[in-house]
Every structure is written in structure tokens, then in C-alpha cells.
Design an enzyme around this catalytic site. Structure first.
Site, PDB file in Angstrom:
ATOM      1  N   GLY A 145       0.788  -1.174   0.011  1.00 45.72           N
ATOM      2  CA  GLY A 145       0.172   0.144   0.014  1.00 45.72           C
ATOM      3  C   GLY A 145       0.795   1.444   0.098  1.00 45.72           C
ATOM      4  O   GLY A 145       0.228   2.261   0.492  1.00 45.72           O
ATOM      5  N   ASN A 154      -5.882   3.121 -12.839  1.00 42.57           N
ATOM      6  CA  ASN A 154      -4.777   2.117 -12.319  1.00 42.57           C
ATOM      7  C   ASN A 154      -3.436   2.827 -12.553  1.00 42.57           C
ATOM      8  O   ASN A 154      -3.260   3.696 -13.520  1.00 42.57           O
ATOM      9  CB  ASN A 154      -4.771   0.812 -13.251  1.00 42.57           C
ATOM     10  CG  ASN A 154      -3.970  -0.151 -12.733  1.00 42.57           C
ATOM     11  OD1 ASN A 154      -3.675  -0.281 -11.533  1.00 42.57           O
ATOM     12  ND2 ASN A 154      -3.219  -0.670 -13.596  1.00 42.57           N
ATOM     13  N   ILE A 178      -7.512  -9.316 -11.932  1.00 41.98           N
ATOM     14  CA  ILE A 178      -8.115  -9.043 -13.211  1.00 41.98           C
ATOM     15  C   ILE A 178      -9.752  -8.749 -12.992  1.00 41.98           C
ATOM     16  O   ILE A 178     -10.343  -9.794 -12.546  1.00 41.98           O
ATOM     17  CB  ILE A 178      -7.782  -9.795 -14.136  1.00 41.98           C
ATOM     18  CG1 ILE A 178      -6.227 -10.042 -14.750  1.00 41.98           C
ATOM     19  CG2 ILE A 178      -8.469  -9.686 -15.647  1.00 41.98           C
ATOM     20  CD1 ILE A 178      -5.715 -10.882 -15.408  1.00 41.98           C
ATOM     21  N   LEU A 179     -10.197  -7.749 -13.539  1.00 35.28           N
ATOM     22  CA  LEU A 179     -11.585  -7.390 -13.197  1.00 35.28           C
ATOM     23  C   LEU A 179     -12.331  -7.789 -14.542  1.00 35.28           C
ATOM     24  O   LEU A 179     -11.905  -7.786 -15.484  1.00 35.28           O
ATOM     25  CB  LEU A 179     -11.727  -5.961 -12.814  1.00 35.28           C
ATOM     26  CG  LEU A 179     -11.139  -5.396 -11.919  1.00 35.28           C
ATOM     27  CD1 LEU A 179     -10.898  -4.146 -11.496  1.00 35.28           C
ATOM     28  CD2 LEU A 179     -11.982  -6.024 -10.602  1.00 35.28           C
ATOM     29  N   HIS A 203       0.325   1.666 -13.355  1.00 37.48           N
ATOM     30  CA  HIS A 203       1.036   0.110 -14.053  1.00 37.48           C
ATOM     31  C   HIS A 203       2.641   0.697 -13.968  1.00 37.48           C
ATOM     32  O   HIS A 203       3.096   1.792 -14.510  1.00 37.48           O
ATOM     33  CB  HIS A 203       0.604  -0.208 -15.215  1.00 37.48           C
ATOM     34  CG  HIS A 203       1.244  -1.343 -15.746  1.00 37.48           C
ATOM     35  ND1 HIS A 203       0.968  -2.634 -15.315  1.00 37.48           N
ATOM     36  CD2 HIS A 203       2.134  -1.597 -16.697  1.00 37.48           C
ATOM     37  CE1 HIS A 203       1.864  -3.640 -15.929  1.00 37.48           C
ATOM     38  NE2 HIS A 203       2.387  -2.971 -16.820  1.00 37.48           N
TER      39      HIS A 203
END
Ligand code: GRF
Length: 215
Positions: A13, A108, A93-94, A110
């Protein structure tokens, strides 16, 4: 009314921490209403609890299908009134259903210079390819893995003695700068993502996003 975001994470986090700091200092332009983890031991949950932020644990191991997990995740998010959902080291993965439900409100980060290296092991792949630069990209999420339109991208020079850890550490420092910035742009309505076209202050962004100037 103040803007509200949710953060989805799976691990330590540190990106969430940088977003939290920006929220607390007022530069984010919004509050973190909810932190969701799919892993019980995620360090990000401890950061959230210490900050008095509502948390939810939705352990993917308790679900037999991706659809069932995503349905509960969507339910937890829909129970809040959210302006943005940010994925910060969320290692799931959504489903297309989930992504389309929150289209334009899902971001997101990356750790590569997208469109290079979607997926895992980005720093190793940059080193293996002998790339001169590595970096990170904030992008809106679409149905294509790490393939949605880039908002903001930061690059570092790959040094001759870099290994995965040293490169990842340098890129991470930049992640902590660009993610709060991109979120602030969204929350202040400076970004518009409609009909597949992304603009900042009404001007179309380059296909790799706005370039972060820090070096
Ligand atoms: C970051 O490198 C991020 O780019 C990737 O996962 C990592 C999460 O790190 N998506 P942290 O949990 O935010 O420290």
C-alpha cells in the site's frame, strides 16, 4: 460536497499511502471513503485502519468464480457515493461487467511505460530488453489489461548497474508523485474520458499520456 474515492489494493500500500498523504494535505481534492483489499494480510489495510478509514476485506479465495467476487466488490463500492475508484497494487483482473459498470471512474497505476509491458514482471522485461528508460503510467481502466488510455507517465533512466529492485525502487518514488496528481486532475474535472477520447483541460492527451517532468 467533497469528492470521494475508494482505493483497491492487495499488498503493502505505498501508493495508497501517497494518495492518503495528498488527501490529508488537501492537494488531492477529495477524501478516501473506503479501502478494499482482496488479501487479509495486505499492509495497506493497516495503513487505512490507522488513519481511521473504513476498510473492507473481500477475500477472493472465498469465491469460486471471478464474477461472484466482482459482484460483491461492486456491491461494496456501490454502497458508497464515489467519484473515482483507484487500483493501487490490486492484483486481480476485473471482469468486463465490472469495468463497464464503473467506466470512466476507474484508474490504475502500472509500473511500465505503457503501451510497453502490460502484465507482470515489467522491470525485468525492461532490463532484458536493454531499454534506456523505464517508468510508470497512470491510466483509465478499460476491458483490455493495462490497455486503457494513459493519463500521466513518468520515466527514469535505466542505469548500467540497475537490477529489478533498484529500478523498481526508483520507479516507485515517481509512482508516488504521479498517482495523486492524476487523481487530483480527475477529481477537479480537468480530465474528460468520453467515447474513447481522453482530454486534459480540453486538449487531447498524447497516446502515452501527459509526460511527468521531474528529472
Ligand atoms: C506498484 O508498483 C504498482 O505500480 C503496481 O503494484 C505495485 C503496488 O505497490 N500496480 P504498493 O502496494 O502501492 O506499494
Amino acid at each position: 460536497m467533497s469528492k470521494r474515492i475508494a482505493v483497491l489494493l492487495s499488498g503493502r500500500g505505498s501508493n495508497f499511502q501517497s494518495i492518503l498523504s495528498a488527501s490529508q494535505s488537501g492537494t488531492l481534492g477529495g477524501d478516501i471513503a473506503l479501502v478494499v483489499s482482496n488479501r487479509p494480510g495486505a499492509g495497506g489495510l493497516d495503513i487505512a485502519r490507522d488513519a481511521g478509514i473504513e476498510t473492507a476485506l473481500i477475500d477472493h479465495q472465498a469465491y469460486s468464480t471471478r464474477e461472484a467476487f466482482d459482484a460483491d466488490l461492486a456491491g461494496a463500492l456501490e454502497s458508497q457515493s464515489l467519484d473515482l475508484i483507484v487500483l493501487a497494487g490490486f492484483m486481480r483482473i476485473l471482469t468486463p461487467e465490472f469495468v463497464s459498470r464503473f467506466a470512466g471512474r476507474l484508474m490504475n497505476i502500472h509500473p511500465s511505460l505503457l503501451p510497453l509491458y502490460p502484465g507482470l514482471h515489467t522491470h525485468q522485461r525492461a532490463l532484458d530488453a536493454g531499454d534506456v528508460h523505464a517508468g510508470a503510467t497512470v491510466h483509465y481502466v478499460t476491458g483490455e489489461l493495462d490497455g486503457g488510455p494513459p493519463v500521466l507517465q513518468a520515466r527514469v533512466t535505466v542505469e548500467p548497474d540497475d537490477d529489478v529492485d533498484s529500478l523498481a525502487a526508483r520507479v516507485l518514488q515517481l509512482e508516488h508523485q504521479i498517482y495523486p496528481q492524476a487523481i487530483a486532475w480527475h477529481l477537479s474535472d480537468r480530465l474528460q474520458f468520453t467515447a474513447g477520447r481522453l482530454t486534459l483541460d480540453g486538449i487531447a492527451l498524447p497516446s502515452t499520456g501527459q509526460q511527468w517532468e521531474s528529472e
